[in-house]
Design a protein around this motif. Structure first.
Motif, mmCIF file in Angstrom:
data_model
loop_
_atom_site.group_PDB
_atom_site.id
_atom_site.type_symbol
_atom_site.label_atom_id
_atom_site.label_comp_id
_atom_site.label_asym_id
_atom_site.label_seq_id
_atom_site.Cartn_x
_atom_site.Cartn_y
_atom_site.Cartn_z
ATOM 1 N N PRO A 1 0.662 -1.475 0.014
ATOM 2 C CA PRO A 1 -0.022 -0.173 -0.017
ATOM 3 C C PRO A 1 0.941 1.226 -0.032
ATOM 4 C CG PRO A 1 0.031 -1.124 2.095
ATOM 5 C CD PRO A 1 0.674 -1.895 1.160
ATOM 6 N N PHE A 2 0.349 2.488 -0.818
ATOM 7 C CA PHE A 2 1.019 3.414 -0.757
ATOM 8 C C PHE A 2 0.227 4.587 0.025
ATOM 9 C CE2 PHE A 2 3.405 1.959 -4.407
ATOM 10 C CZ PHE A 2 4.698 2.051 -4.060
ATOM 11 N N SER A 3 -0.542 4.315 0.820
ATOM 12 C CA SER A 3 -1.260 5.278 1.490
ATOM 13 C C SER A 3 -1.033 5.307 3.057
ATOM 14 C CB SER A 3 -2.785 5.221 1.616
ATOM 15 O OG SER A 3 -3.548 6.254 2.098
ATOM 16 N N ARG A 4 -0.679 6.414 3.712
ATOM 17 C CA ARG A 4 -0.552 6.494 5.078
ATOM 18 C C ARG A 4 -1.831 6.842 5.899
ATOM 19 N NH1 ARG A 4 4.990 9.541 5.612
ATOM 20 N NH2 ARG A 4 6.558 8.035 4.594
ATOM 21 N N ASP A 5 -3.027 7.239 5.130
ATOM 22 C CA ASP A 5 -4.070 7.882 5.818
ATOM 23 C C ASP A 5 -5.484 7.334 5.178
ATOM 24 O OD1 ASP A 5 -4.237 9.006 3.373
ATOM 25 O OD2 ASP A 5 -4.143 11.091 4.167
ATOM 26 N N ASP A 6 -5.061 6.202 4.236
ATOM 27 C CA ASP A 6 -6.540 5.699 3.614
ATOM 28 C C ASP A 6 -6.977 6.358 2.822
ATOM 29 O OD1 ASP A 6 -5.667 3.062 4.576
ATOM 30 O OD2 ASP A 6 -6.758 3.554 6.399
ATOM 31 N N ILE A 7 -6.489 7.798 2.389
ATOM 32 C CA ILE A 7 -7.206 8.731 1.583
ATOM 33 C C ILE A 7 -6.323 9.085 0.353
ATOM 34 C CG2 ILE A 7 -8.267 10.771 1.313
ATOM 35 C CD1 ILE A 7 -9.161 10.602 4.202
ATOM 36 N N SER A 8 -5.063 9.376 0.596
ATOM 37 C CA SER A 8 -4.118 10.023 -0.261
ATOM 38 C C SER A 8 -3.075 8.882 -0.571
ATOM 39 C CB SER A 8 -3.510 11.180 -0.054
ATOM 40 O OG SER A 8 -2.986 11.306 1.332
#
Length: 71
Positions: free
Chosen positions: A63-70
């Motif tokens: 995964p490339f998201s730290r906030d599950d949005i960006s």
């Protein structure tokens, strides 16, 4: 088509081989364990910015998201 693949395990390495057999150019990063040299239609990269620049889209096994949005 130029497909970029960043990171992953043997399953993603096999996916890269499948795309390459379909005559796509596959740019990979983080697969030193599975590929030691360039093979037909598969290009090894050691720089993410260069891989992104040379690819039409990116596939990642992580995964490339730290906030599950960006991304």
């Amino acid at each position: 088509m130029n497909i970029g693949i960043i990171g992953g395990d043997l399953r993603i390495a096999k996916l890269a081989q499948m795309y390459a057999k379909e005559k796509n150019t596959v740019n990979i990063l983080g697969f030193e364990k599975y590929f030691t040299d360039n093979v037909e239609n598969i290009n090894l990269f050691d720089n993410m910015e260069n891989l992104i620049e040379k690819s039409d889209f990116i596939i990642s096994g992580i995964p490339f998201s730290r906030d599950d949005i960006s991304i």
